[in-house]
Write an enzyme that holds these catalytic residues in place. Sequence first.
Site, PDB file in Angstrom:
ATOM      1  N   ALA A 115      13.765   1.650  -0.782  1.00  0.00           N
ATOM      2  CA  ALA A 115      12.419   1.076  -0.671  1.00  0.00           C
ATOM      3  C   ALA A 115      11.407   1.881  -1.471  1.00  0.00           C
ATOM      4  O   ALA A 115      10.250   1.999  -1.084  1.00  0.00           O
ATOM      5  CB  ALA A 115      11.992   1.001   0.799  1.00  0.00           C
TER       6      ALA A 115
ATOM      7  N   ILE B  42      10.978   1.216  -7.594  1.00  0.00           N
ATOM      8  CA  ILE B  42      11.804   0.211  -8.264  1.00  0.00           C
ATOM      9  C   ILE B  42      12.252  -0.871  -7.284  1.00  0.00           C
ATOM     10  O   ILE B  42      12.187  -2.065  -7.581  1.00  0.00           O
ATOM     11  CB  ILE B  42      13.016   0.873  -8.939  1.00  0.00           C
ATOM     12  CG1 ILE B  42      12.549   1.803 -10.061  1.00  0.00           C
ATOM     13  CG2 ILE B  42      13.975  -0.175  -9.503  1.00  0.00           C
ATOM     14  CD1 ILE B  42      13.658   2.652 -10.662  1.00  0.00           C
TER      15      ILE B  42
ATOM     16  N   ASP C 210      12.037  13.218 -18.111  1.00  0.00           N
ATOM     17  CA  ASP C 210      12.864  13.091 -16.911  1.00  0.00           C
ATOM     18  C   ASP C 210      13.969  14.126 -16.840  1.00  0.00           C
ATOM     19  O   ASP C 210      14.372  14.550 -15.758  1.00  0.00           O
ATOM     20  CB  ASP C 210      13.510  11.701 -16.856  1.00  0.00           C
ATOM     21  CG  ASP C 210      12.547  10.612 -16.415  1.00  0.00           C
ATOM     22  OD1 ASP C 210      11.342  10.900 -16.279  1.00  0.00           O
ATOM     23  OD2 ASP C 210      12.999   9.461 -16.220  1.00  0.00           O
TER      24      ASP C 210
ATOM     25  N   HIS D 198     -21.912  -3.924 -11.659  1.00  0.00           N
ATOM     26  CA  HIS D 198     -21.869  -4.877 -10.543  1.00  0.00           C
ATOM     27  C   HIS D 198     -21.868  -6.298 -11.098  1.00  0.00           C
ATOM     28  O   HIS D 198     -22.649  -6.602 -11.995  1.00  0.00           O
ATOM     29  CB  HIS D 198     -23.087  -4.681  -9.640  1.00  0.00           C
ATOM     30  CG  HIS D 198     -23.185  -5.731  -8.559  1.00  0.00           C
ATOM     31  ND1 HIS D 198     -22.418  -5.682  -7.417  1.00  0.00           N
ATOM     32  CD2 HIS D 198     -23.955  -6.850  -8.462  1.00  0.00           C
ATOM     33  CE1 HIS D 198     -22.716  -6.730  -6.653  1.00  0.00           C
ATOM     34  NE2 HIS D 198     -23.657  -7.450  -7.274  1.00  0.00           N
TER      35      HIS D 198
END
Length: 468
Positions: free
Chosen positions: A185, A188, A315, A447
């Site tokens: 969970a 990905i 990584d 805004h």
Amino acid sequence: MDSFDVLVIGGGPAGYVAAIRAAQLGFKTACVDAFERNGKASLGGTCLNVGCIPSKAMLDSSEKFEVMQHDFAEHGINVQGASLDIAKMLGRKNGVVDKLTGGVAYLFKKNKITSFFGLGKLVRADGDGWIVDAAGTEVRAARVIVATGSSPRALPLAPFGGHIVENSGALEFTAVPEKLGVIGAGVIGLELGSVWRRLGADVTVLEAMPGFLMAADDAIAKEGLKLFKKQGLDFHFGVNITSVEQDESGVSVTYTEQDKEVTARFDKLIVSIGRVPHTQGLGADAVGLALDERGFVKVDQHYRTNLQNVFAIGDVIGGAMLAHKAEEEGVALAEMLAGQAGHVNYDVIPWVIYTSPEIAWAGLTEKQAKDRGLSIKTGQFPFSANGRALGHGDTRGFVKIIADAQTDKLLGVHMIGGGVSELIGEVVAIMEFGGSSEDLARTVHAHPTLSEVVKEAALATDKRALHM
């Protein structure tokens, strides 16, 4: 033998960005990359080819389909006979990937980067430099950057193949599975589960951890779980998978949950239980490149490995496995090699989950801040009190700001709602410069915009929110 100042092994976000920045800084640069898609070389790594980019394309397509079915009527727009063309949807996704991966190839040519298609392998030291096997051709490099990325972690009970897929396979289903199982969970699992649920699949998510998104702030995780359950995702936490059996028609998964044994049947099963460093074929053992106990390349704070003039980023060195973290390391290292002061602030790296609603955060959670003994103040403001969100018809979620009670320094920001992947950037920028919640609160926000919720949350840390 060709000789280069910098040779990068790996063409993903860490590698291709490092190569481009190195070339910009005047280094003669090469990159060797083995990623292949549709039988052709394809730069960009997992992110561009089978990860971040195609998944976001599918998330956008599937969300448009769901909104058309369920939300257009509220706007006075009646749609009848909406149907799916999965082949066309996949084709659009592939077109997006082609454009971006082709863009990287163009940038290599523009920056005069030599590109090799195939595996890159460290062969031997050569004086202060290295001999590298670049896709079967030996070249010399004064400096080598290892940026080989990561691969999906397989579940030993459920090896990839057939009806059991990882992220890339989950983006190639040619039909909507009636019943889809997702193991994991995390980011990905949530994103891919959301894609196919919107398109009509009955999705069950099995998670080994006892709770939902335990890395996120508790308030965000609680709200996210409530909203995802409302959408129809079926979550099971604290499960222990004991058996996975596959046949021609699907997959049977047996697991225990709260001491009960359950067997669930799925047409397809997505396994998304994390990623592991990819060093296969690099020649690490042969040249003595040091890896840690989990297989990540060991580096110091300047991305130096134990081998002279061999560096590593992305990584493959661990930490947050995020494309933007990898890119920043690529830039930082290239600049360090040029004698500049490259730097990555790991304390304010944003995390984003591109579900609907989106989830984004950076910095400390409330629990982390308290665990560190910090005195804090928090402010929270809902999208339900924002004019632009009301106009959009999507008032889900809120923004939560965490600041130091004494100094007012921003410590963390946590968001759930429509478009928060774009809202997180301004708070990260202020945090990068050591700014305060007062800095954020005093900044003029247009805004009506969703960004006003960020301003109001900052005001709320001092109990002076204006519009609630």
